[in-house]
Design a protein around this motif. Sequence first.
Motif, PDB file in Angstrom:
ATOM      1  N   LEU A  27      30.370 119.499  60.968  1.00 36.38           N
ATOM      2  CA  LEU A  27      30.033 117.987  60.515  1.00 36.38           C
ATOM      3  C   LEU A  27      28.785 118.121  59.472  1.00 36.38           C
ATOM      4  CD1 LEU A  27      29.873 116.092  63.646  1.00 36.38           C
ATOM      5  CD2 LEU A  27      31.457 115.867  61.781  1.00 36.38           C
ATOM      6  N   ARG A  28      27.933 119.227  59.537  1.00 32.13           N
ATOM      7  CA  ARG A  28      26.874 119.355  58.592  1.00 32.13           C
ATOM      8  C   ARG A  28      27.347 119.722  57.142  1.00 32.13           C
ATOM      9  NH1 ARG A  28      21.920 119.912  61.152  1.00 32.13           N
ATOM     10  NH2 ARG A  28      21.112 121.246  59.548  1.00 32.13           N
ATOM     11  N   MET A  29      28.299 120.459  57.207  1.00 33.49           N
ATOM     12  CA  MET A  29      28.842 120.907  55.850  1.00 33.49           C
ATOM     13  C   MET A  29      29.574 119.606  55.276  1.00 33.49           C
ATOM     14  SD  MET A  29      30.364 124.821  56.557  1.00 33.49           S
ATOM     15  CE  MET A  29      31.049 124.716  54.769  1.00 33.49           C
ATOM     16  N   LYS A  30      30.371 118.890  56.038  1.00 39.50           N
ATOM     17  CA  LYS A  30      31.109 117.691  55.636  1.00 39.50           C
ATOM     18  C   LYS A  30      30.234 116.580  55.225  1.00 39.50           C
ATOM     19  CE  LYS A  30      34.345 114.277  56.945  1.00 39.50           C
ATOM     20  NZ  LYS A  30      35.208 113.621  58.218  1.00 39.50           N
ATOM     21  N   ALA A  31      29.174 116.394  55.739  1.00 38.18           N
ATOM     22  CA  ALA A  31      28.164 115.472  55.354  1.00 38.18           C
ATOM     23  C   ALA A  31      27.324 115.837  54.189  1.00 38.18           C
ATOM     24  CB  ALA A  31      26.773 115.424  56.273  1.00 38.18           C
ATOM     25  N   MET A  32      27.297 117.033  53.939  1.00 41.63           N
ATOM     26  CA  MET A  32      26.479 117.387  52.538  1.00 41.63           C
ATOM     27  C   MET A  32      27.902 117.257  51.577  1.00 41.63           C
ATOM     28  SD  MET A  32      23.547 118.034  52.790  1.00 41.63           S
ATOM     29  CE  MET A  32      23.312 118.797  51.228  1.00 41.63           C
ATOM     30  N   ASP A  33      28.969 117.525  51.869  1.00 48.01           N
ATOM     31  CA  ASP A  33      30.198 117.332  50.877  1.00 48.01           C
ATOM     32  C   ASP A  33      29.942 115.841  50.407  1.00 48.01           C
ATOM     33  OD1 ASP A  33      30.923 119.956  50.793  1.00 48.01           O
ATOM     34  OD2 ASP A  33      32.326 119.861  52.046  1.00 48.01           O
ATOM     35  N   CYS A  34      30.025 114.910  51.576  1.00 47.49           N
ATOM     36  CA  CYS A  34      30.087 113.620  51.134  1.00 47.49           C
ATOM     37  C   CYS A  34      28.710 113.235  50.237  1.00 47.49           C
ATOM     38  CB  CYS A  34      29.924 112.882  52.327  1.00 47.49           C
ATOM     39  SG  CYS A  34      31.783 112.812  53.289  1.00 47.49           S
ATOM     40  N   LEU A  35      27.703 113.660  50.542  1.00 40.97           N
ATOM     41  CA  LEU A  35      26.507 113.366  49.799  1.00 40.97           C
ATOM     42  C   LEU A  35      26.837 113.885  48.152  1.00 40.97           C
ATOM     43  CD1 LEU A  35      23.539 113.686  51.920  1.00 40.97           C
ATOM     44  CD2 LEU A  35      24.283 111.679  50.711  1.00 40.97           C
ATOM     45  N   ASP A  36      27.292 115.098  48.170  1.00 39.33           N
ATOM     46  CA  ASP A  36      27.556 115.823  46.997  1.00 39.33           C
ATOM     47  C   ASP A  36      28.672 114.673  45.972  1.00 39.33           C
ATOM     48  OD1 ASP A  36      27.379 117.793  44.808  1.00 39.33           O
ATOM     49  OD2 ASP A  36      29.444 118.171  45.410  1.00 39.33           O
ATOM     50  N   ARG A  37      29.670 114.267  46.831  1.00 39.17           N
ATOM     51  CA  ARG A  37      30.641 113.310  46.040  1.00 39.17           C
ATOM     52  C   ARG A  37      29.660 111.973  45.508  1.00 39.17           C
ATOM     53  NH1 ARG A  37      32.723 111.087  43.110  1.00 39.17           N
ATOM     54  NH2 ARG A  37      34.774 110.138  42.797  1.00 39.17           N
ATOM     55  N   VAL A  38      28.900 111.615  45.976  1.00 35.98           N
ATOM     56  CA  VAL A  38      28.177 110.375  45.446  1.00 35.98           C
ATOM     57  C   VAL A  38      26.767 110.936  44.644  1.00 35.98           C
ATOM     58  CG1 VAL A  38      29.280 109.094  47.490  1.00 35.98           C
ATOM     59  CG2 VAL A  38      26.645 110.134  47.559  1.00 35.98           C
TER      60      VAL A  38
END
Length: 260
Positions: free
Chosen positions: A125-136
């Motif tokens: 989940l932590r990695m996914k959250a960072m991926d989502c932040l990176d996308r924006v």
Amino acid sequence: MISLEVNNLTKVYPDGTKALDNVSFKVNPGEGVVLLGHNGSGKSTLFRCITSFEKPTSGNIVIDETDITTLSKSKLRPIRKKVGMVFQHFNLINNLSVFQNVLFGALGHTKTSFHTFAPFASEELRMKAMDCLDRVGLSHFAKRRADQLSGGQQQRVAIARMLMQDPEIVLADEPIASLDPKAGREVMDLLWEIVQERGLSVVSILHQMDIAMEYGERIIALKKGNMIIDESVKKLDRAFLDTLYHQEDFTETEGEKAGA
């Protein structure tokens, strides 16, 4: 991907105001729809009904072939997981970090809210959250408090939180109404890029005619609770759309305010 159907939807408030009057339309998988209308047209009432925050007086709403108007709260949960929301006022928790706000987007996919708090969230989940932040474009602000960001940046965080949910349809309630024109266009570009690259359906309330015509594939327009337009943008006459914003003045009752 899922579809959304609104069938003969009517909403009458206790003061007798008919905020929605027999409204019907379907949003196909991957379609981008803009909902237009003057204040008091019923746009917000329609959104609250679609998100099950409000019950219609009659008619029904079908998401992913399921009539949500008849479901209990527990049975609504798996449907709500498929519907991502972007709000006008961002709905972030200001005194928490950007990273934590994005993690909360996984609430519908975890057994308890405990698992979405940063110290206890899984590595996945932590990695996914960072991926989502990176996308924006905001991964470098992950540790910053949400209220330390500009309005446009906060809306980007809200979009990242929505991505964390893995939705199949996105409802955007005036997503740029609180932003200046430059930030608003940047947010619209980002939101539309994301829904297109993921093949998501999107329904967005907008007030800005130029933005609606530029981003929407299809326009649905309401006037005093009635659907008066449902047409492809390519077939619409701008002069006719402009008449939506030159209605006669009227005094808003309690129900009309609720249906703005």
